[in-house]
Motif scaffolding. Sequence first.
Motif, mmCIF file in Angstrom:
data_model
loop_
_atom_site.group_PDB
_atom_site.id
_atom_site.type_symbol
_atom_site.label_atom_id
_atom_site.label_comp_id
_atom_site.label_asym_id
_atom_site.label_seq_id
_atom_site.Cartn_x
_atom_site.Cartn_y
_atom_site.Cartn_z
ATOM 1 N N LEU A 7 -4.970 5.123 7.124
ATOM 2 C CA LEU A 7 -4.679 3.915 6.230
ATOM 3 C C LEU A 7 -3.482 3.512 6.282
ATOM 4 C CD1 LEU A 7 -6.728 1.451 5.301
ATOM 5 C CD2 LEU A 7 -6.167 2.130 3.163
ATOM 6 N N ALA A 8 -3.072 4.434 6.030
ATOM 7 C CA ALA A 8 -1.671 4.191 5.939
ATOM 8 C C ALA A 8 -1.002 4.176 7.600
ATOM 9 C CB ALA A 8 -0.463 5.545 5.082
ATOM 10 N N LEU A 9 -1.575 4.873 8.184
ATOM 11 C CA LEU A 9 -1.463 4.491 9.592
ATOM 12 C C LEU A 9 -1.301 2.992 10.382
ATOM 13 C CD1 LEU A 9 -1.618 8.083 10.667
ATOM 14 C CD2 LEU A 9 0.950 7.132 10.150
ATOM 15 N N GLU A 10 -2.542 3.096 10.240
ATOM 16 C CA GLU A 10 -2.968 1.735 10.747
ATOM 17 C C GLU A 10 -2.783 0.319 10.266
ATOM 18 O OE1 GLU A 10 -7.194 1.604 11.438
ATOM 19 O OE2 GLU A 10 -6.360 -0.895 12.130
ATOM 20 N N LEU A 11 -2.004 0.577 8.465
ATOM 21 C CA LEU A 11 -0.989 -0.505 7.584
ATOM 22 C C LEU A 11 0.088 -1.055 9.089
ATOM 23 C CD1 LEU A 11 -3.676 -1.460 6.114
ATOM 24 C CD2 LEU A 11 -1.646 -1.744 4.654
ATOM 25 N N LEU A 12 0.703 0.919 9.097
ATOM 26 C CA LEU A 12 2.065 1.177 8.743
ATOM 27 C C LEU A 12 1.999 -0.233 10.793
ATOM 28 C CD1 LEU A 12 4.109 3.655 9.301
ATOM 29 C CD2 LEU A 12 3.900 2.869 11.584
ATOM 30 N N MET A 69 1.315 -0.973 0.284
ATOM 31 C CA MET A 69 0.056 0.051 -0.018
ATOM 32 C C MET A 69 0.855 1.158 0.362
ATOM 33 S SD MET A 69 -2.230 2.064 3.197
ATOM 34 C CE MET A 69 -1.031 3.172 2.274
ATOM 35 N N LEU A 78 -3.916 8.636 4.710
ATOM 36 C CA LEU A 78 -2.688 8.421 6.035
ATOM 37 C C LEU A 78 -3.378 8.085 7.274
ATOM 38 C CD1 LEU A 78 -0.387 10.140 7.540
ATOM 39 C CD2 LEU A 78 -1.738 11.977 8.346
ATOM 40 N N LEU A 103 -6.275 -5.199 13.778
ATOM 41 C CA LEU A 103 -6.147 -3.798 12.497
ATOM 42 C C LEU A 103 -7.760 -3.904 12.984
ATOM 43 C CD1 LEU A 103 -5.189 -5.985 9.331
ATOM 44 C CD2 LEU A 103 -4.474 -3.471 10.095
ATOM 45 N N ALA A 125 0.080 -2.107 12.322
ATOM 46 C CA ALA A 125 -0.308 -3.600 12.327
ATOM 47 C C ALA A 125 1.609 -4.294 12.065
ATOM 48 C CB ALA A 125 -1.459 -3.584 11.513
ATOM 49 N N ALA A 126 1.339 -3.791 10.559
ATOM 50 C CA ALA A 126 2.673 -4.184 9.770
ATOM 51 C C ALA A 126 4.083 -4.071 11.036
ATOM 52 C CB ALA A 126 3.404 -3.498 9.056
ATOM 53 N N LEU A 127 4.098 -3.338 11.951
ATOM 54 C CA LEU A 127 5.222 -2.857 12.621
ATOM 55 C C LEU A 127 5.348 -3.615 14.156
ATOM 56 C CD1 LEU A 127 6.769 0.683 11.478
ATOM 57 C CD2 LEU A 127 7.217 -1.532 11.098
ATOM 58 N N ALA A 128 4.037 -3.556 15.154
ATOM 59 C CA ALA A 128 3.518 -3.914 16.745
ATOM 60 C C ALA A 128 3.254 -5.713 15.906
ATOM 61 C CB ALA A 128 3.010 -3.120 17.090
ATOM 62 N N GLY A 129 3.012 -5.832 15.246
ATOM 63 C CA GLY A 129 2.099 -7.091 14.619
ATOM 64 C C GLY A 129 1.159 -7.316 15.079
ATOM 65 N N THR A 130 -0.001 -6.418 15.236
ATOM 66 C CA THR A 130 -1.003 -5.957 16.305
ATOM 67 C C THR A 130 -2.351 -6.500 15.338
ATOM 68 O OG1 THR A 130 -1.022 -3.862 16.441
ATOM 69 C CG2 THR A 130 -0.299 -5.090 18.759
ATOM 70 N N ARG A 139 7.458 -7.189 10.585
ATOM 71 C CA ARG A 139 7.722 -8.158 11.470
ATOM 72 C C ARG A 139 7.454 -9.604 10.519
ATOM 73 N NH1 ARG A 139 6.280 -6.622 17.266
ATOM 74 N NH2 ARG A 139 6.506 -8.804 17.284
#
Lengths: 359, 359
Positions: B248-253, A187, B246, B262, B255-260, A288
């Motif tokens: 949406l990008a933060l939402e994915l960011l 994205m 913005l 959505l 999740a991708a970094l903290a593994g948490t 991750r």
Amino acid sequence: MLRAIQSYILYDLKRIYVRVDADTARSLVIGLLRQRKASQDNARSQADLLIEAELRGHPSHGLQRLPRLLARVDRGLVDPRTTGVATWVADSSLDVDGMKGFGPAVALAALQQLETRISIAGIAMATIHNSNHLGMLAPYVEKIAEWGCVGIAISSSEALVHPHGGTHALLGTNPIAIAVPTAERPMVLDLATSIVSMGKIHHYAASGIQIPQGWARDAKGRPTINAVDAKSGAIAPFGGAKGYGLGLALELLVAALAGTDLAPDMRGTLDSEFVCNKGDVLIAIRARPEAGLSKRLSEYLDVVRHSPHAEPDQPIAIPGDRATARRTQALKNGFEVDAALWTELKSLSRQSVLEGHNS
Amino acid sequence: MLRAIQSYILYDLKRIYVRVDADTARSLVIGLLRQRKASQDNARSQADLLIEAELRGHPSHGLQRLPRLLARVDRGLVDPRTTGVATWVADSSLDVDGMKGFGPAVALAALQQLETRISIAGIAMATIHNSNHLGMLAPYVEKIAEWGCVGIAISSSEALVHPHGGTHALLGTNPIAIAVPTAERPMVLDLATSIVSMGKIHHYAASGIQIPQGWARDAKGRPTINAVDAKSGAIAPFGGAKGYGLGLALELLVAALAGTDLAPDMRGTLDSEFVCNKGDVLIAIRARPEAGLSKRLSEYLDVVRHSPHAEPDQPIAIPGDRATARRTQALKNGFEVDAALWTELKSLSRQSVLEGHNS
């Protein structure tokens, strides 16, 4: 080298466009840059960035930037041979003196350095000064996403935007791009913090079309719907106080990290007179490795993409979707370039050959 | 312990407020948390965050969050004693399992770790999962700015925001805070990517006031100006397509970094039923040490602050200015708290003592 122009199109009130294909345009750009002693790699990466902007439907960051760039090279404001000098000033922090190089050449060299460090560091950053315009930011963060990393790119720029509630241009358009890798293509968000680009204002002005209320103010700070008056005025920030706050924060962030100038003192991206003193920040962060995480992100994007929409004919867009669709089309069918610009570029190409630039 | 309520004020149509001072409120909060076995440090940092929100005029992140937090502790959804377990998973990247701890306790412990690494790394990041609500993000990035660093904080949150052009809540309010140190106090941006907070919608609903058009949709996805209907619906993103992008990008960011998780699967910040599964990302980046740079930033902010404004009575605001002014006033004169909430908190305090919570 230059293939025949495929068609002339009357696109809007005053402008005539020609349709060109990407390879033709790329060859023309590379030729013009090589004639000015750019290395093959530098010519290629600079050309790629301009062509990418055209393919994705952002001509304001495409070929219309080229005549100015060539003039800047001719005047010694841009060094077409360098990729800058990069120094690790801390374990995960790369300082890049662009040595007046092409923006893409310097930034891509910086990314190569970041890639060597990212698996050990987890997060790494390059700050760039004394380099030229990077063009669209999306391709850089896409490159970072190819490593399985979140990419963030932020640039500062010349004063074109007024503060929220203000009347005069004091902020840059200060774009930010963010790419997040997913199980499919990443994205990619790429936005300026202005409500519209100055390129679009110029386009309205050239086409004799009024701009919407709220977009801009004239040189005296008065609200205007006259695009010609807006060109010498100020654009509004996007999203009111919040968008203004974001733009201002990015303005300061780039200056604090890259040591570069602030918008009112910025030169060299919109002129052929000054060395460029804007700054860029590139950040790569390893995502991750959990199994299934990237698939979860893709599935979520699909849920959003296919969720109910308010207007029957306007489905939900994910950032980057439209640019990707336009790119696919343009790779097949070519893209439109202002006919006068295209003629100018071809003329410059012939002229350079005559003047023996091609040494 | 609790000083007398200073005054009752009829603030809007339906609500009655009491004015309390920060020390009184802080003592009450610390007492309630200590009665539930929070360590002194954890009780203090959690109380500080709630009181800071009140002082700065953001009651949606203040005391009104406390009854739910206490219920969450009582149900074992929050562990008031832990500060989480932090692991350096790469040279500059800290993974934090919050162990169900208080958000502020876990985040401040993570910041202590980041501080030890920042001078060597130049840039360092903590990603937090399995922790509770951080509260306002501004105080965390201000802490980072105290080290001479740019601070960035991003959190994910429950689905309250509809996509641009969409009708149903699929994104979190996904706030971002950025602090940049200057020669004076840092510039601090702290914004949610929604057009307004759900807290404000609740406030309008409780006060019987209509919300402006464009703020929200009801549970069926229809536009509404009825605040009560909006509570079960979706809030618009700020700034149209750009603000949505913005968010949406933060939402994915995150999740991708903290593994948490959505937004649609997010729980535990607005309920007393589930373990909290949102994520947080904290980034510290050392600012350049050049002499005069931080002064240049302050001077620029002053130029913006004192630049011409469109409305005579509305001077230009720098992000953080209003919060700082409110804080100064509130430290002197106290702040207003919903009278029913204040009564509830005092009652909880007495009740806890009676029930022997204070072990």
